[in-house]
Design a protein around this motif. Structure first.
Motif, PDB file in Angstrom:
ATOM      1  N   ARG A 248       0.834  -1.195   0.000  1.00  5.95           N
ATOM      2  CA  ARG A 248       0.000   0.000   0.000  1.00  5.95           C
ATOM      3  C   ARG A 248       0.869   1.245   0.000  1.00  5.95           C
ATOM      4  NH1 ARG A 248      -3.227   1.654   3.461  1.00  5.95           N
ATOM      5  NH2 ARG A 248      -5.207   1.763   2.302  1.00  5.95           N
ATOM      6  N   ALA A 249       0.427   2.252  -0.707  1.00  2.00           N
ATOM      7  CA  ALA A 249       1.117   3.537  -0.675  1.00  2.00           C
ATOM      8  C   ALA A 249       0.917   4.176   0.698  1.00  2.00           C
ATOM      9  CB  ALA A 249       0.592   4.456  -1.762  1.00  2.00           C
ATOM     10  N   PRO A 374      -3.184  -9.103  -5.109  1.00  2.00           N
ATOM     11  CA  PRO A 374      -1.813  -9.471  -5.451  1.00  2.00           C
ATOM     12  C   PRO A 374      -1.215  -8.652  -6.597  1.00  2.00           C
ATOM     13  CG  PRO A 374      -3.317 -11.008  -6.470  1.00  2.00           C
ATOM     14  CD  PRO A 374      -4.169 -10.027  -5.703  1.00  2.00           C
ATOM     15  N   TYR A 375      -1.943  -7.714  -7.159  1.00  2.60           N
ATOM     16  CA  TYR A 375      -1.476  -6.934  -8.299  1.00  2.60           C
ATOM     17  C   TYR A 375      -1.429  -5.453  -7.947  1.00  2.60           C
ATOM     18  CZ  TYR A 375      -6.563  -6.464  -8.668  1.00  2.60           C
ATOM     19  OH  TYR A 375      -7.891  -6.251  -8.392  1.00  2.60           O
ATOM     20  N   SER A 376      -0.418  -4.779  -8.477  1.00  2.00           N
ATOM     21  CA  SER A 376      -0.319  -3.325  -8.299  1.00  2.00           C
ATOM     22  C   SER A 376      -0.576  -2.593  -9.607  1.00  2.00           C
ATOM     23  CB  SER A 376       1.065  -2.935  -7.768  1.00  2.00           C
ATOM     24  OG  SER A 376       2.073  -3.291  -8.696  1.00  2.00           O
ATOM     25  N   VAL A 377      -0.588  -3.338 -10.722  1.00  2.00           N
ATOM     26  CA  VAL A 377      -0.829  -2.737 -12.036  1.00  2.00           C
ATOM     27  C   VAL A 377      -1.976  -3.478 -12.707  1.00  2.00           C
ATOM     28  CG1 VAL A 377       0.127  -2.341 -14.338  1.00  2.00           C
ATOM     29  CG2 VAL A 377       1.546  -1.938 -12.324  1.00  2.00           C
ATOM     30  N   PRO A 412      -9.785  -3.848  -4.810  1.00  2.00           N
ATOM     31  CA  PRO A 412     -10.271  -3.946  -3.432  1.00  2.00           C
ATOM     32  C   PRO A 412      -9.604  -2.917  -2.530  1.00  2.00           C
ATOM     33  CG  PRO A 412      -9.893  -6.143  -4.319  1.00  2.00           C
ATOM     34  CD  PRO A 412      -9.358  -5.161  -5.337  1.00  2.00           C
ATOM     35  N   ASP A 413      -8.341  -2.583  -2.827  1.00  2.00           N
ATOM     36  CA  ASP A 413      -7.622  -1.563  -2.069  1.00  2.00           C
ATOM     37  C   ASP A 413      -6.937  -0.614  -3.062  1.00  2.00           C
ATOM     38  OD1 ASP A 413      -6.215   0.005  -0.346  1.00  2.00           O
ATOM     39  OD2 ASP A 413      -4.915  -1.581   0.435  1.00  2.00           O
ATOM     40  N   ALA A 440       1.434   6.713  -5.166  1.00  2.00           N
ATOM     41  CA  ALA A 440       2.294   5.561  -5.426  1.00  2.00           C
ATOM     42  C   ALA A 440       3.200   5.765  -6.627  1.00  2.00           C
ATOM     43  CB  ALA A 440       1.439   4.309  -5.654  1.00  2.00           C
ATOM     44  N   ALA A 441       2.867   6.695  -7.506  1.00  2.00           N
ATOM     45  CA  ALA A 441       3.631   6.856  -8.747  1.00  2.00           C
ATOM     46  C   ALA A 441       3.528   8.278  -9.260  1.00  2.00           C
ATOM     47  CB  ALA A 441       3.128   5.882  -9.810  1.00  2.00           C
ATOM     48  N   ALA A 442       4.551   8.681  -9.991  1.00  2.00           N
ATOM     49  CA  ALA A 442       4.540   9.955 -10.706  1.00  2.00           C
ATOM     50  C   ALA A 442       4.188   9.682 -12.162  1.00  2.00           C
ATOM     51  CB  ALA A 442       5.911  10.623 -10.600  1.00  2.00           C
TER      52      ALA A 442
END
Length: 472
Positions: A248-249, A374-377, A412-413, A440-442
């Motif tokens: 999580r960020a 389980p995925y961030s992208v 979900p999150d 979380a990202a630029a």
């Protein structure tokens, strides 16, 4: 012993006190075998909301307006306002999802869907005739923005609102806003097709679809708790055993948008890579996903990559004509161990995609019940059917809409999601919008994912049998 007929069951249920009638109906339904695909539900009482709807409702209670989706069309020609009203009302009457309320269950469990008997058309008409063109353009822009930011009410059933802006006797803009809990991307095509038919032929001809969204929600709950559904859920969870949840960020979630584009044309890395993929039996989505997996593996130093992809969730043809929120996210686990060549990776990706899509009956919120993922992208190559929205004597053109709000729908999150790369292939071009989490990202991090895909495809096409993909 012969089972009682449906007529006999209905008569017996009608004879019961109202307080016991729904309980008896639920007990009878529990005794019936649960089919692998949705079927019309028995009775017309409340049904449990889906896990996704419950999550969107919780999100809406803390951040009103985040569940609103909106788009607009320009109508050029003599518009019959009465026919339009009748057609809009007819579409609301045709689809139970557009007459749903989602409210707390009496026992404190999963929120429940109830369907209002009569449609309620919420249509605001505003006349901007006589204003200067620049003022009209600004009024349209402001109205489209306001529509997307307007909080809709799941509890009261006010889940759809419409605005009709009159710019001239033969120039109008129709803005449609619906809550994402009852309306997905595919539903847009269904809605516009029905609206055109109702305007052209009359609302009386809009017969209900074979299956309604509450039928699906009712089936899903029963199937997930059946022996077959529970077994499939256990097997799919086992397939992701050992995969850590996406981090999580620290700052949570803050939405950002970025236009994205992949260069095409003779000699481009993209065209060369897609040709290589086609030669290996991979679709453009599979080829781009394989390249993205390499980018993520190198970034994270891992040979085990999970990417989420939105799926329409309409695995039965009977669901294709219904409005509702059927979308699910299918997590795809890709193995890059053993330094595979890109051709080998394409075959692994093709198998992983086919296996994952075979399980799209399983909602991601039920698959990962602790609110993690389980995925961030997320990655999508959209293929919603193109729907020509034709009204007699009227030219119809889509207007640019507000940026999408997909991360909260697909995650979900949301704080654990870096970006959703939503691409569309149209007129020989591949581009779209990346929605990302600013915490979380630029923007340059998101752009690097796309340029990384092109680099992977360029090297793969230049060397048909590369020595192997490394994560470093």
């Amino acid at each position: 012993m012969t089972a009682p007929s449906d007529t006999g069951v209905d008569q017996a249920l009608a004879a019961l006190p109202e307080s016991k009638r729904e309980l008896a109906r639920m007990l009878l339904a529990a005794r019936r075998p649960v089919t692998a695909r949705p079927a019309p539900r028995s009775g017309a009482g409340p049904v449990p909301a889906t896990a996704l709807q419950a999550r969107l409702r919780r999100r809406e209670q803390t951040r009103p307006g985040t569940g609103t989706g909106s788009h607009a069309v320009r109508l050029t020609g003599r518009l019959d306002h009465g026919r339009l009203r009748d057609a809009l009302t007819g579409v609301l009457a045709r689809h139970e999802a557009l007459r749903c309320r989602i409210a707390d269950a009496p026992d404190g469990g999963r929120p429940q869907l109830t369907v209002d008997d009569e449609p309620v058309l919420r249509l605001m008409c505003t006349d901007f005739t006589g204003r200067a063109p620049a003022e009209q353009d600004e009024a349209v822009r402001r109205a489209v923005t306001e529509s997307a930011e307007t909080a809709l009410s799941l509890e009261t059933g006010a889940t759809s609102r419409f605005r009709l802006l009159t710019l001239a006797p033969d120039e109008h803009v129709l803005i449609l806003a619906s809550h994402l809990a009852v309306f997905d991307g595919w539903s847009s095509g269904v809605f516009l097709t029905d609206l055109a038919a109702g305007y052209r032929d009359g609302a009386a001809g809009l017969a209900p679809p074979e299956l309604q969204f509450p039928d699906y929600a009712d089936w899903q709950r029963h199937w997930l708790t059946s022996s077959d559904g529970a077994a499939e859920l256990d097997r799919r969870r086992a397939a992701f055993a050992g995969v850590p949840p996406a981090p999580r960020a620290a700052g949570g979630f803050e939405r950002g948008h970025l236009p994205v584009h992949l260069d095409r044309g003779p000699g481009s890395a993209l065209d060369a890579g897609l040709a290589l993929g086609a030669a290996e039996g991979a679709t453009p989505f599979m080829t781009l996903l394989a390249a993205l997996a390499v980018v993520l593996a190198r970034r994270d130093g891992s040979t085990d990559v999970v990417v989420g992809t939105p799926a329409a969730g309409r695995f039965s043809t009977q669901l294709e004509g219904a409005v509702g929120q059927f979308t699910t996210v299918v997590p795809i686990r890709i193995d890059l161990a053993g330094r595979p060549s890109f051709s080998q990776l394409l075959h692994r990706t093709r198998a992983s995609v086919a296996d994952a899509l075979a399980h799209q009956r399983l909602p991601v919120d039920e698959l990962f019940t602790d609110g993690t993922q389980p995925y961030s992208v997320l990655f999508a190559l959209h293929n919603y059917p193109a729907v020509p929205f034709g009204l007699p004597g009227i030219e119809v053109n889509q207007l640019p809409g507000p940026p999408a709000r997909h991360l909260e729908l697909y995650s979900p999150d949301p704080a654990a999601t870096l970006a959703c790369l939503g691409l569309v292939e149209r007129d020989g071009e591949i581009g779209g919008t990346a929605e990302f989490n600013r915490q979380a990202a630029a923007p340059e991090d998101v752009t690097a994912l796309l340029t990384g895909i092109e680099d992977v495809l360029r090297h793969a096409a230049a060397s048909p049998a590369p020595p192997g993909i490394t994560t470093r």
